[in-house]
Structures are given as structure tokens and as C-alpha cells.
Design a protein around this motif. Structure first.
Motif, mmCIF file in Angstrom:
data_model
loop_
_atom_site.group_PDB
_atom_site.id
_atom_site.type_symbol
_atom_site.label_atom_id
_atom_site.label_comp_id
_atom_site.label_asym_id
_atom_site.label_seq_id
_atom_site.Cartn_x
_atom_site.Cartn_y
_atom_site.Cartn_z
ATOM 1 N N GLU A 178 0.825 -1.111 -0.064
ATOM 2 C CA GLU A 178 -0.046 -0.457 -0.325
ATOM 3 C C GLU A 178 0.834 1.469 -0.313
ATOM 4 O O GLU A 178 0.432 1.859 -0.620
ATOM 5 N N ALA A 179 1.622 1.269 0.807
ATOM 6 C CA ALA A 179 2.977 1.798 1.114
ATOM 7 C C ALA A 179 3.286 2.614 -1.063
ATOM 8 O O ALA A 179 3.881 3.612 -0.777
ATOM 9 N N ALA A 180 3.779 1.808 -1.242
ATOM 10 C CA ALA A 180 4.574 1.790 -2.725
ATOM 11 C C ALA A 180 3.592 2.092 -4.083
ATOM 12 O O ALA A 180 3.640 3.302 -4.608
ATOM 13 N N GLN A 181 2.446 1.590 -3.418
ATOM 14 C CA GLN A 181 1.652 2.081 -4.398
ATOM 15 C C GLN A 181 0.972 3.586 -3.706
ATOM 16 O O GLN A 181 0.430 4.200 -4.957
ATOM 17 N N LYS A 182 1.284 4.129 -2.751
ATOM 18 C CA LYS A 182 0.706 5.898 -2.411
ATOM 19 C C LYS A 182 2.167 6.607 -2.847
ATOM 20 O O LYS A 182 1.796 7.521 -3.683
ATOM 21 N N ALA A 183 3.126 5.705 -2.959
ATOM 22 C CA ALA A 183 4.310 6.488 -3.838
ATOM 23 C C ALA A 183 3.959 6.617 -5.413
ATOM 24 O O ALA A 183 4.596 7.767 -5.453
ATOM 25 N N VAL A 184 4.295 5.493 -5.888
ATOM 26 C CA VAL A 184 3.304 5.610 -7.077
ATOM 27 C C VAL A 184 1.760 7.097 -7.237
ATOM 28 O O VAL A 184 2.394 7.690 -8.199
ATOM 29 N N ALA A 185 1.697 7.138 -6.916
ATOM 30 C CA ALA A 185 0.153 7.869 -6.770
ATOM 31 C C ALA A 185 1.225 9.838 -6.813
ATOM 32 O O ALA A 185 0.402 10.075 -6.905
ATOM 33 N N LYS A 186 1.893 9.592 -5.668
ATOM 34 C CA LYS A 186 2.907 11.153 -5.666
ATOM 35 C C LYS A 186 3.720 10.879 -6.687
ATOM 36 O O LYS A 186 3.915 12.256 -7.356
ATOM 37 N N ILE A 187 4.210 10.258 -6.927
ATOM 38 C CA ILE A 187 5.360 10.612 -8.141
ATOM 39 C C ILE A 187 4.167 11.033 -9.344
ATOM 40 O O ILE A 187 4.418 12.172 -10.119
ATOM 41 N N HIS A 188 3.641 10.384 -9.913
ATOM 42 C CA HIS A 188 2.614 10.393 -11.252
ATOM 43 C C HIS A 188 2.129 12.292 -11.080
ATOM 44 O O HIS A 188 2.341 12.977 -11.871
ATOM 45 N N GLU A 189 1.269 12.750 -9.603
ATOM 46 C CA GLU A 189 1.391 14.084 -9.217
ATOM 47 C C GLU A 189 1.760 15.038 -9.324
ATOM 48 O O GLU A 189 1.460 15.929 -10.079
ATOM 49 N N ARG A 190 3.197 14.346 -8.916
ATOM 50 C CA ARG A 190 4.504 15.579 -9.177
ATOM 51 C C ARG A 190 4.784 16.108 -10.388
ATOM 52 O O ARG A 190 5.443 17.017 -11.008
ATOM 53 N N HIS A 191 4.840 14.659 -11.379
ATOM 54 C CA HIS A 191 5.094 15.133 -12.724
ATOM 55 C C HIS A 191 4.299 15.407 -13.471
ATOM 56 O O HIS A 191 4.184 15.464 -15.368
#
Length: 224
Positions: A183-196
Motif C-alpha cells: 500500500e505504501a508503494a502504491q501511494k508512492a506511485v500516486a505521489k510521483i504521478h502527481e508531481r510529474h
């Protein structure tokens, strides 16, 4: 007033002579109670207890019949002692394996020390990598199954903060074998997408701009 830590308490306890069970005379084991309310709801009142795990102890062998006849439960008792006192009591158990996982041995103490040192080292590395924006090194710690869970969870958070788009594929593909880490990894993916300002194409899974109308990789039209 100095407050004694749990580690300091255990160190002091390990230096003490273990009491012997009043029923069978066997040396009692150091036991770490589970984190839950007990009896009157006030908890155990101590981070460790001494418990007799002798399956031939009269308290244990006779307790099965007593509990069944008195309360109708398949359970028994084991003798326990509060550290640094001569206060002996009993605690209920429901199998011969009950409580064994919480027995504290020299091996478990050594393992706890190893994890503590590894966690300290891991957080130190993460702080360094975060300062230098070395997202790949942070990702490497996250994907390393030998690292302590706390370190990997923090690494997942940091990857979301500083990770590049290249971090997404390993985060999506890696089998963490742990629901919390996943779950933490998928949240990280979402944050990366949001930043880019990106997303993954629902057809080919390639990364594209969030405002794209057509995937540049597979040519599929995207719904808005």
C-alpha cells in the motif's frame, strides 16, 4: 526523575537470577506480554514477566480439568512471577504452545539488537539520500527484503517525495509480500504521478501526460 526505557528494564532483568516455579521448581522464562488489556482492563503493569513453561508442572497439568469443570473452557494455567518481586500468580493459556512466541531468550535479544542497529543505520542512510535527492538509493532500500520494515516504510514515503518516473515500474512490479508495504508503494506511485503530472495508460500501462487525449505508445484514445 529518570524514566527507564523498556530496553534498560530488560537489561536489568537479564542480570537477575530467574525465579523458580513454586509448583514444579523449574526455572521460569522471561516472557514479553502481548499488548492488550488483561483481567481488570488495566494491562499487565510490566513489560516483562517470568512464566513457567514446563508442561509437566502440576499447575498446568491439573489446570485443564479445573478450567473445564469450573468454567466450561478448554484451557489451563501457567504460573507467573512479577520481576523483582516474589509475587506469583497464574495466567490462562489455551494450548501447550500458548505464549511461547513471546519467550525472551538470548537469541531473541540479539535479534532485537540487530534490528535496532539496522534500523538506525537505515534511517541514517535515508536522511543522507533524501538530502542529495538520491531516489534510486532510496528505492534500493525499499526493495531490499533484508532491511527492517520501518526503514522500508520510510523509504516508500521518500520515493514518493523525490522519486523519478523510472521508479514507477519497479514499484508496480515488485512483490512486497506485505500488504502495508504494498500500500505504501502504491501511494508512492500516486505521489510521483502527481508531481510529474502523469498517469499510466489503461491499455498499455506506459506513462503518459495526464492531459493526453491519445496514448503516444499504443495510439489508443483516452477517455477524459
Amino acid at each position: 526523575m529518570t524514566i527507564e526505557t523498556k530496553e534498560q528494564y530488560l537489561e536489568r532483568l537479564l542480570a537477575e537470577k530467574k525465579p523458580r516455579c513454586p509448583a514444579c521448581g523449574q526455572e521460569m522464562e522471561i516472557w514479553e506480554p502481548p499488548i492488550l488489556n488483561f483481567s481488570d482492563g488495566l494491562g499487565w503493569g510490566t513489560p516483562y514477566l517470568f512464566v513457567c513453561f514446563n508442561n509437566n508442572c502440576p499447575t498446568y497439568t491439573q489446570g485443564w480439568a479445573y478450567m473445564q469443570e469450573t468454567f466450561g473452557h478448554k484451557a489451563s494455567y501457567r504460573n507467573m512471577c512479577y520481576p523483582f518481586t516474589e509475587q506469583f500468580e497464574t495466567m490462562p493459556v489455551f494450548s501447550d504452545q500458548g505464549g511461547l512466541a513471546q519467550v525472551v531468550t538470548e537469541e531473541t535479544v540479539a535479534e532485537q539488537d540487530r534490528i535496532r542497529e539496522a534500523t538506525k543505520r537505515g534511517f541514517s542512510l535515508l536522511a543522507e539520500f533524501y538530502t542529495t535527492k538520491s531516489w534510486y538509493e532510496v528505492l534500493t532500500l525499499l526493495l531490499d527484503a533484508t532491511e527492517p520494515a520501518k526503514v522500508r516504510l520510510k523509504a516508500a514515503e521518500m520515493v514518493g517525495d523525490i522519486g523519478d518516473l523510472e521508479a514507477i515500474e519497479p514499484l508496480r512490479s515488485y512483490n512486497f509480500g506485505n500488504a502495508i508495504l504494498n500500500e505504501a508503494a502504491q501511494k508512492a506511485v500516486a505521489k510521483i504521478h502527481e508531481r510529474h503530472f502523469t498517469l499510466e495508460c489503461p491499455y498499455c500501462a506506459e506513462i503518459i501526460k495526464k492531459r493526453a487525449k491519445v496514448c503516444k505508445h499504443c495510439g489508443k484514445e483516452l477517455s477524459t
